[in-house]
Design a protein around this motif. Structure first.
Motif, PDB file in Angstrom:
ATOM      1  N   THR A 155     -10.369  -9.540  -4.489  1.00 34.07           N
ATOM      2  CA  THR A 155      -9.978 -10.863  -4.967  1.00 34.07           C
ATOM      3  C   THR A 155      -8.833 -10.815  -5.973  1.00 34.07           C
ATOM      4  O   THR A 155      -7.912 -11.619  -5.907  1.00 34.07           O
ATOM      5  N   ASP A 156      -8.887  -9.890  -6.919  1.00 38.00           N
ATOM      6  CA  ASP A 156      -7.857  -9.841  -7.950  1.00 38.00           C
ATOM      7  C   ASP A 156      -7.553  -8.392  -8.312  1.00 38.00           C
ATOM      8  O   ASP A 156      -8.194  -7.466  -7.824  1.00 38.00           O
ATOM      9  N   SER A 157      -6.570  -8.213  -9.179  1.00 46.47           N
ATOM     10  CA  SER A 157      -6.129  -6.852  -9.509  1.00 46.47           C
ATOM     11  C   SER A 157      -7.235  -6.043 -10.173  1.00 46.47           C
ATOM     12  O   SER A 157      -7.333  -4.830  -9.967  1.00 46.47           O
ATOM     13  N   LYS A 158      -8.096  -6.674 -10.946  1.00 38.79           N
ATOM     14  CA  LYS A 158      -9.186  -5.951 -11.610  1.00 38.79           C
ATOM     15  C   LYS A 158     -10.182  -5.401 -10.587  1.00 38.79           C
ATOM     16  O   LYS A 158     -10.560  -4.234 -10.656  1.00 38.79           O
ATOM     17  N   THR A 159     -10.591  -6.228  -9.633  1.00 36.49           N
ATOM     18  CA  THR A 159     -11.559  -5.757  -8.638  1.00 36.49           C
ATOM     19  C   THR A 159     -10.911  -4.741  -7.699  1.00 36.49           C
ATOM     20  O   THR A 159     -11.552  -3.770  -7.312  1.00 36.49           O
ATOM     21  N   ARG A 160      -9.647  -4.945  -7.355  1.00 31.98           N
ATOM     22  CA  ARG A 160      -8.954  -3.986  -6.480  1.00 31.98           C
ATOM     23  C   ARG A 160      -8.793  -2.633  -7.156  1.00 31.98           C
ATOM     24  O   ARG A 160      -9.012  -1.587  -6.547  1.00 31.98           O
ATOM     25  N   SER A 161      -8.420  -2.646  -8.425  1.00 32.28           N
ATOM     26  CA  SER A 161      -8.156  -1.371  -9.112  1.00 32.28           C
ATOM     27  C   SER A 161      -9.421  -0.530  -9.246  1.00 32.28           C
ATOM     28  O   SER A 161      -9.337   0.702  -9.302  1.00 32.28           O
ATOM     29  N   ALA A 162     -10.582  -1.143  -9.247  1.00 31.84           N
ATOM     30  CA  ALA A 162     -11.840  -0.386  -9.317  1.00 31.84           C
ATOM     31  C   ALA A 162     -11.994   0.529  -8.106  1.00 31.84           C
ATOM     32  O   ALA A 162     -12.675   1.557  -8.187  1.00 31.84           O
ATOM     33  N   TYR A 163     -11.356   0.174  -6.989  1.00 30.76           N
ATOM     34  CA  TYR A 163     -11.445   0.964  -5.763  1.00 30.76           C
ATOM     35  C   TYR A 163     -10.142   1.701  -5.447  1.00 30.76           C
ATOM     36  O   TYR A 163     -10.028   2.332  -4.402  1.00 30.76           O
ATOM     37  N   GLY A 164      -9.133   1.573  -6.314  1.00 29.60           N
ATOM     38  CA  GLY A 164      -7.847   2.208  -6.052  1.00 29.60           C
ATOM     39  C   GLY A 164      -7.036   1.478  -4.995  1.00 29.60           C
ATOM     40  O   GLY A 164      -6.133   2.053  -4.393  1.00 29.60           O
ATOM     41  N   ILE A 165      -7.351   0.193  -4.774  1.00 36.33           N
ATOM     42  CA  ILE A 165      -6.659  -0.598  -3.755  1.00 36.33           C
ATOM     43  C   ILE A 165      -5.464  -1.295  -4.398  1.00 36.33           C
ATOM     44  O   ILE A 165      -5.576  -1.886  -5.468  1.00 36.33           O
ATOM     45  N   GLU A 166      -4.330  -1.212  -3.722  1.00 29.86           N
ATOM     46  CA  GLU A 166      -3.108  -1.845  -4.207  1.00 29.86           C
ATOM     47  C   GLU A 166      -2.558  -2.790  -3.152  1.00 29.86           C
ATOM     48  O   GLU A 166      -2.882  -2.663  -1.970  1.00 29.86           O
ATOM     49  N   ILE A 167      -1.696  -3.699  -3.583  1.00 27.36           N
ATOM     50  CA  ILE A 167      -0.958  -4.549  -2.646  1.00 27.36           C
ATOM     51  C   ILE A 167       0.462  -4.016  -2.583  1.00 27.36           C
ATOM     52  O   ILE A 167       1.104  -3.813  -3.620  1.00 27.36           O
ATOM     53  N   VAL A 168       0.934  -3.748  -1.363  1.00 24.52           N
ATOM     54  CA  VAL A 168       2.275  -3.222  -1.158  1.00 24.52           C
ATOM     55  C   VAL A 168       3.011  -4.086  -0.133  1.00 24.52           C
ATOM     56  O   VAL A 168       2.386  -4.749   0.683  1.00 24.52           O
ATOM     57  N   GLU A 169       4.334  -4.073  -0.229  1.00 23.66           N
ATOM     58  CA  GLU A 169       5.135  -4.882   0.687  1.00 23.66           C
ATOM     59  C   GLU A 169       5.587  -4.120   1.916  1.00 23.66           C
ATOM     60  O   GLU A 169       6.087  -4.712   2.861  1.00 23.66           O
ATOM     61  N   ARG A 170       5.430  -2.829   1.901  1.00 24.45           N
ATOM     62  CA  ARG A 170       5.813  -2.049   3.069  1.00 24.45           C
ATOM     63  C   ARG A 170       4.873  -0.858   3.208  1.00 24.45           C
ATOM     64  O   ARG A 170       4.184  -0.472   2.267  1.00 24.45           O
ATOM     65  N   ILE A 171       4.899  -0.282   4.375  1.00 24.46           N
ATOM     66  CA  ILE A 171       4.064   0.880   4.657  1.00 24.46           C
ATOM     67  C   ILE A 171       4.960   2.099   4.702  1.00 24.46           C
ATOM     68  O   ILE A 171       5.906   2.156   5.491  1.00 24.46           O
ATOM     69  N   ASP A 172       4.677   3.055   3.838  1.00 23.79           N
ATOM     70  CA  ASP A 172       5.394   4.318   3.832  1.00 23.79           C
ATOM     71  C   ASP A 172       4.498   5.360   4.471  1.00 23.79           C
ATOM     72  O   ASP A 172       3.378   5.586   4.016  1.00 23.79           O
ATOM     73  N   VAL A 173       4.983   5.983   5.520  1.00 22.09           N
ATOM     74  CA  VAL A 173       4.250   7.061   6.166  1.00 22.09           C
ATOM     75  C   VAL A 173       4.923   8.357   5.757  1.00 22.09           C
ATOM     76  O   VAL A 173       6.070   8.615   6.113  1.00 22.09           O
ATOM     77  N   ILE A 174       4.200   9.154   4.977  1.00 21.30           N
ATOM     78  CA  ILE A 174       4.739  10.412   4.468  1.00 21.30           C
ATOM     79  C   ILE A 174       4.050  11.546   5.206  1.00 21.30           C
ATOM     80  O   ILE A 174       2.826  11.622   5.237  1.00 21.30           O
ATOM     81  N   ILE A 175       4.856  12.391   5.793  1.00 19.96           N
ATOM     82  CA  ILE A 175       4.331  13.514   6.560  1.00 19.96           C
ATOM     83  C   ILE A 175       4.639  14.783   5.783  1.00 19.96           C
ATOM     84  O   ILE A 175       5.799  15.043   5.449  1.00 19.96           O
TER      85      ILE A 175
END
Length: 133
Positions: free
Chosen positions: A105-125
Motif C-alpha cells: 500500500t505505501d512505502s513503509k509497508t513495501r520497505s518491510a519486504y524490500g519491495i520498491e517501485i521502479v519505472e523500468r526493468i533492468d536485467v543484469i546478467i
C-alpha cells in the motif's frame, strides 16, 4: 485450496477465486482485482504497479513493483498464479501456491519486504569467463 494440474489454466484459478467462494471468505469490505502483468528475472519479480492506456487501446506499463526473489519466492515462475488485490484501501500482491501475501500500500509497508517501485526493468546478467572452442 485449489489444486492445479498442468491442464488447468491461470484463468480457471482466477474464476475460482472470484466465484462465490471468495466472496464468502472475504466478508470484510470491498475488494477489486487489479492487473497482474509480471516479469520474472533471476533476482526479482516485477508486478505491474501503474499503466496508462494508449490511443490504440493498449496499455503501457509505466511503473513496476520490484520484489526480491528470495525464500519461497525463489520457486515463482511464469505460470505461478499471482493476484494483485485492492481490499479496504490496502493493496496486496499474493503468490497463491506459496501462501505469501505482501501489503504494498505505501512505502513503509513495501520497505518491510524490500519491495520498491521502479519505472523500468533492468536485467543484469553476471559476466564470467567466456569459453571458446
Amino acid at each position: 485450496m485449489i489444486r492445479l494440474v498442468e491442464s488447468d489454466g491461470y484463468n480457471n484459478l482466477i474464476e475460482s477465486v472470484v466465484s462465490e467462494g471468495w466472496a464468502f471468505v472475504c466478508t470484510t469490505g470491498s475488494y477489486e482485482y487489479l492487473p497482474v502483468e509480471r516479469v520474472i528475472t533471476t533476482f526479482y519479480i516485477y508486478v505491474e504497479y501503474e499503466s496508462i492506456e494508449k490511443e490504440t487501446g493498449e496499455r503501457e506499463i509505466v511503473a513496476w513493483y520490484r520484489i526480491p526473489r528470495k525464500g519461497l519466492l525463489e520457486e515463482v515462475d511464469i505460470i505461478t498464479p499471482i493476484a494483485h488485490i485492492l481490499h479496504d484501501q490496502h493493496t496486496y500482491i499474493c503468490f497463491i501456491p506459496m501462501n505469501q501475501s505482501f501489503d504494498v500500500t505505501d512505502s513503509k509497508t513495501r520497505s518491510a519486504y524490500g519491495i520498491e517501485i521502479v519505472e523500468r526493468i533492468d536485467v543484469i546478467i553476471p559476466t564470467g569467463e567466456v569459453i571458446t572452442e
